[in-house]
Write a protein that holds these residues in place. Sequence first.
Motif, PDB file in Angstrom:
ATOM      1  N   GLN A 165       0.669  -1.160  -0.042  1.00  0.00           N
ATOM      2  CA  GLN A 165       0.053  -0.006   0.028  1.00  0.00           C
ATOM      3  C   GLN A 165       0.839   1.394   0.073  1.00  0.00           C
ATOM      4  O   GLN A 165       0.293   2.204  -0.611  1.00  0.00           O
ATOM      5  CB  GLN A 165      -0.995  -0.005   1.168  1.00  0.00           C
ATOM      6  N   ARG A 166       2.032   1.075   0.417  1.00  0.00           N
ATOM      7  CA  ARG A 166       3.065   2.297   0.670  1.00  0.00           C
ATOM      8  C   ARG A 166       4.175   2.093  -0.202  1.00  0.00           C
ATOM      9  O   ARG A 166       4.991   0.996  -0.101  1.00  0.00           O
ATOM     10  CB  ARG A 166       3.287   2.674   1.941  1.00  0.00           C
ATOM     11  N   VAL A 167       4.507   2.717  -1.428  1.00  0.00           N
ATOM     12  CA  VAL A 167       5.146   2.431  -2.644  1.00  0.00           C
ATOM     13  C   VAL A 167       6.191   3.532  -2.482  1.00  0.00           C
ATOM     14  O   VAL A 167       6.026   4.797  -2.520  1.00  0.00           O
ATOM     15  CB  VAL A 167       4.719   2.190  -3.765  1.00  0.00           C
ATOM     16  N   LEU A 168       7.725   3.433  -2.742  1.00  0.00           N
ATOM     17  CA  LEU A 168       8.527   4.201  -3.078  1.00  0.00           C
ATOM     18  C   LEU A 168       9.017   4.118  -4.740  1.00  0.00           C
ATOM     19  O   LEU A 168       9.578   2.866  -4.902  1.00  0.00           O
ATOM     20  CB  LEU A 168       9.751   4.361  -2.334  1.00  0.00           C
ATOM     21  N   VAL A 169       8.928   4.969  -5.494  1.00  0.00           N
ATOM     22  CA  VAL A 169       9.421   4.846  -6.871  1.00  0.00           C
ATOM     23  C   VAL A 169      10.562   5.682  -7.114  1.00  0.00           C
ATOM     24  O   VAL A 169      10.469   6.860  -6.808  1.00  0.00           O
ATOM     25  CB  VAL A 169       8.305   5.189  -7.914  1.00  0.00           C
ATOM     26  N   VAL A 170      11.830   5.172  -7.353  1.00  0.00           N
ATOM     27  CA  VAL A 170      13.059   6.070  -7.561  1.00  0.00           C
ATOM     28  C   VAL A 170      13.268   5.964  -9.093  1.00  0.00           C
ATOM     29  O   VAL A 170      13.306   5.013 -10.037  1.00  0.00           O
ATOM     30  CB  VAL A 170      14.200   4.962  -6.840  1.00  0.00           C
ATOM     31  N   GLY A 171      13.305   7.319  -9.564  1.00  0.00           N
ATOM     32  CA  GLY A 171      13.528   7.715 -10.903  1.00  0.00           C
ATOM     33  C   GLY A 171      12.810   8.977 -11.372  1.00  0.00           C
ATOM     34  O   GLY A 171      11.905   9.443 -10.832  1.00  0.00           O
ATOM     35  N   GLY A 172      13.478   9.374 -12.456  1.00  0.00           N
ATOM     36  CA  GLY A 172      12.885  10.726 -12.912  1.00  0.00           C
ATOM     37  C   GLY A 172      12.305  10.934 -14.328  1.00  0.00           C
ATOM     38  O   GLY A 172      12.128  11.649 -14.957  1.00  0.00           O
ATOM     39  N   GLY A 173      12.359   9.585 -14.973  1.00  0.00           N
ATOM     40  CA  GLY A 173      12.038   9.291 -16.358  1.00  0.00           C
ATOM     41  C   GLY A 173      10.826   9.034 -16.698  1.00  0.00           C
ATOM     42  O   GLY A 173       9.812   9.082 -15.822  1.00  0.00           O
ATOM     43  N   VAL A 174      10.184   9.052 -17.852  1.00  0.00           N
ATOM     44  CA  VAL A 174       8.995   8.634 -18.115  1.00  0.00           C
ATOM     45  C   VAL A 174       8.401   7.519 -17.496  1.00  0.00           C
ATOM     46  O   VAL A 174       7.247   7.436 -17.115  1.00  0.00           O
ATOM     47  CB  VAL A 174       8.664   8.422 -19.734  1.00  0.00           C
ATOM     48  N   SER A 175       9.131   6.520 -17.477  1.00  0.00           N
ATOM     49  CA  SER A 175       8.615   5.064 -16.790  1.00  0.00           C
ATOM     50  C   SER A 175       8.405   5.526 -15.509  1.00  0.00           C
ATOM     51  O   SER A 175       7.355   4.911 -14.761  1.00  0.00           O
ATOM     52  CB  SER A 175       9.627   4.003 -16.952  1.00  0.00           C
ATOM     53  N   ALA A 176       9.293   6.164 -14.667  1.00  0.00           N
ATOM     54  CA  ALA A 176       8.919   6.493 -13.303  1.00  0.00           C
ATOM     55  C   ALA A 176       7.542   7.175 -13.049  1.00  0.00           C
ATOM     56  O   ALA A 176       6.656   6.895 -12.164  1.00  0.00           O
ATOM     57  CB  ALA A 176      10.047   7.323 -12.487  1.00  0.00           C
ATOM     58  N   LEU A 177       7.369   8.214 -13.906  1.00  0.00           N
ATOM     59  CA  LEU A 177       5.998   9.057 -13.870  1.00  0.00           C
ATOM     60  C   LEU A 177       4.902   7.989 -14.153  1.00  0.00           C
ATOM     61  O   LEU A 177       3.732   8.241 -13.535  1.00  0.00           O
ATOM     62  CB  LEU A 177       6.139  10.086 -14.673  1.00  0.00           C
ATOM     63  N   PRO A 236      -6.866  -2.313  -9.139  1.00  0.00           N
ATOM     64  CA  PRO A 236      -7.003  -3.324  -8.068  1.00  0.00           C
ATOM     65  C   PRO A 236      -5.804  -3.538  -7.379  1.00  0.00           C
ATOM     66  O   PRO A 236      -5.786  -4.059  -6.026  1.00  0.00           O
ATOM     67  CB  PRO A 236      -7.840  -4.702  -8.657  1.00  0.00           C
ATOM     68  N   SER A 237      -4.551  -3.609  -8.191  1.00  0.00           N
ATOM     69  CA  SER A 237      -3.480  -4.105  -7.390  1.00  0.00           C
ATOM     70  C   SER A 237      -2.616  -2.444  -6.994  1.00  0.00           C
ATOM     71  O   SER A 237      -1.309  -2.808  -6.866  1.00  0.00           O
ATOM     72  CB  SER A 237      -2.647  -4.912  -8.143  1.00  0.00           C
ATOM     73  N   GLY A 238      -3.260  -1.538  -6.835  1.00  0.00           N
ATOM     74  CA  GLY A 238      -2.549  -0.359  -6.782  1.00  0.00           C
ATOM     75  C   GLY A 238      -2.134  -0.191  -5.286  1.00  0.00           C
ATOM     76  O   GLY A 238      -2.252  -1.049  -4.529  1.00  0.00           O
ATOM     77  N   ALA A 239      -1.783   1.145  -5.122  1.00  0.00           N
ATOM     78  CA  ALA A 239      -1.006   1.680  -3.814  1.00  0.00           C
ATOM     79  C   ALA A 239      -1.899   2.750  -3.269  1.00  0.00           C
ATOM     80  O   ALA A 239      -2.642   3.197  -3.935  1.00  0.00           O
ATOM     81  CB  ALA A 239       0.470   2.095  -4.008  1.00  0.00           C
ATOM     82  N   GLU A 240      -1.850   2.816  -1.814  1.00  0.00           N
ATOM     83  CA  GLU A 240      -2.397   3.896  -1.251  1.00  0.00           C
ATOM     84  C   GLU A 240      -1.756   5.266  -1.384  1.00  0.00           C
ATOM     85  O   GLU A 240      -2.411   6.252  -1.518  1.00  0.00           O
ATOM     86  CB  GLU A 240      -2.765   3.564   0.067  1.00  0.00           C
ATOM     87  N   THR A 241      -0.640   5.207  -1.252  1.00  0.00           N
ATOM     88  CA  THR A 241       0.424   6.329  -1.438  1.00  0.00           C
ATOM     89  C   THR A 241       1.652   6.290  -2.219  1.00  0.00           C
ATOM     90  O   THR A 241       2.185   4.888  -1.917  1.00  0.00           O
ATOM     91  CB  THR A 241       0.831   6.956   0.058  1.00  0.00           C
ATOM     92  N   VAL A 242       2.403   6.851  -3.007  1.00  0.00           N
ATOM     93  CA  VAL A 242       3.316   6.691  -3.670  1.00  0.00           C
ATOM     94  C   VAL A 242       4.267   7.836  -3.321  1.00  0.00           C
ATOM     95  O   VAL A 242       3.992   8.939  -3.325  1.00  0.00           O
ATOM     96  CB  VAL A 242       3.221   6.676  -4.975  1.00  0.00           C
ATOM     97  N   ASP A 243       5.513   7.840  -2.953  1.00  0.00           N
ATOM     98  CA  ASP A 243       6.735   8.663  -2.827  1.00  0.00           C
ATOM     99  C   ASP A 243       7.483   8.443  -4.027  1.00  0.00           C
ATOM    100  O   ASP A 243       7.918   7.469  -4.170  1.00  0.00           O
ATOM    101  CB  ASP A 243       7.484   8.397  -1.773  1.00  0.00           C
ATOM    102  N   LEU A 244       7.721   9.735  -4.646  1.00  0.00           N
ATOM    103  CA  LEU A 244       8.659   9.363  -6.003  1.00  0.00           C
ATOM    104  C   LEU A 244       9.962  10.098  -5.569  1.00  0.00           C
ATOM    105  O   LEU A 244       9.851  11.356  -5.597  1.00  0.00           O
ATOM    106  CB  LEU A 244       7.668  10.238  -7.020  1.00  0.00           C
ATOM    107  N   SER A 245      10.853   9.586  -5.781  1.00  0.00           N
ATOM    108  CA  SER A 245      12.270  10.116  -5.372  1.00  0.00           C
ATOM    109  C   SER A 245      13.137  10.463  -6.613  1.00  0.00           C
ATOM    110  O   SER A 245      13.214   9.451  -7.320  1.00  0.00           O
ATOM    111  CB  SER A 245      13.021   9.406  -4.448  1.00  0.00           C
TER     112      SER A 245
END
Length: 268
Positions: A166-178, A190-199
């Motif tokens: 439910q809590r995810v960190l995505v690391v990256g700044g390219g198109v895929s990360a966004l 249905p398999s998504g997250a509640e919150t996402v931090d994008l670093s």
Amino acid sequence: AVTVLEAGDVGHFVKSWHGWTVPRSTSDDFASAEATGCKTQAFKESGGTFVTCSKSEYLQYLSRITRDGEAKGRIRFFAQSRVTSIRRASETSASGCGSKKPLFSKRRDFFQVTVSGGRVFRASVVVAATGYYSVPRVLQVPGSTLPHVITSKALDRQLHSRQIAQRVLVVGGGVSALEIAAGLLDESNPSGAETVDLSYRGQQFVARWHHPSSKLRASLERQLQSKRLHLRMSTKVAWINRSHVSLRSAVAEDEIDFVVPAETVIFA
């Protein structure tokens, strides 16, 4: 005719993209191609024609132009043909006959291309169109080998098995990360997250946040307003444990690290 040697099959690299990928092209042929579904869009911006479609539509497009090219004798496509060597070669042909040697000789230079299995092709021009096979780099920091730390290449498998937390960190700044951040927070997932931090270690995204066809901007800004998405600009990962990630300033080494909750970490 053009001979295409592919280590996999048609669209081999495209098939490895995550499910939320939005292919974009400036190809006039693609722009004028008949839409294969309702998601295909063509639009003009800054004097150029751009096209966006779904991943499946792009695969259908690649298969269609390969099939049509083979039918017209313009393309010879060889799947599962990994190139093992390319070398220059030449041959000389003679014509006419004098008392001691041919009157004329002509030298022809070419490339000799060998593929797995030993088959050899001859070509006057070789184009190495291997593309940029983007395999995200997992930072070598404490905790980077934990099982909940994955790359975007393994994302679809994790989604199908419902292993995204439910809590995810995505690391990256390219198109895929966004795209991944937007997809994880999509209410229809249905398999998504509640919150996402994008670093991202940069001060601004290198990707086209404002790309009109992908609707990334509207989706991400909506999630920012709902406080489900948190941007961590100019940061880098310091360490990872099973429930948290420590982020460090990428510009000021003397700043204090801060910790964010994350049970899934995705390097994109």
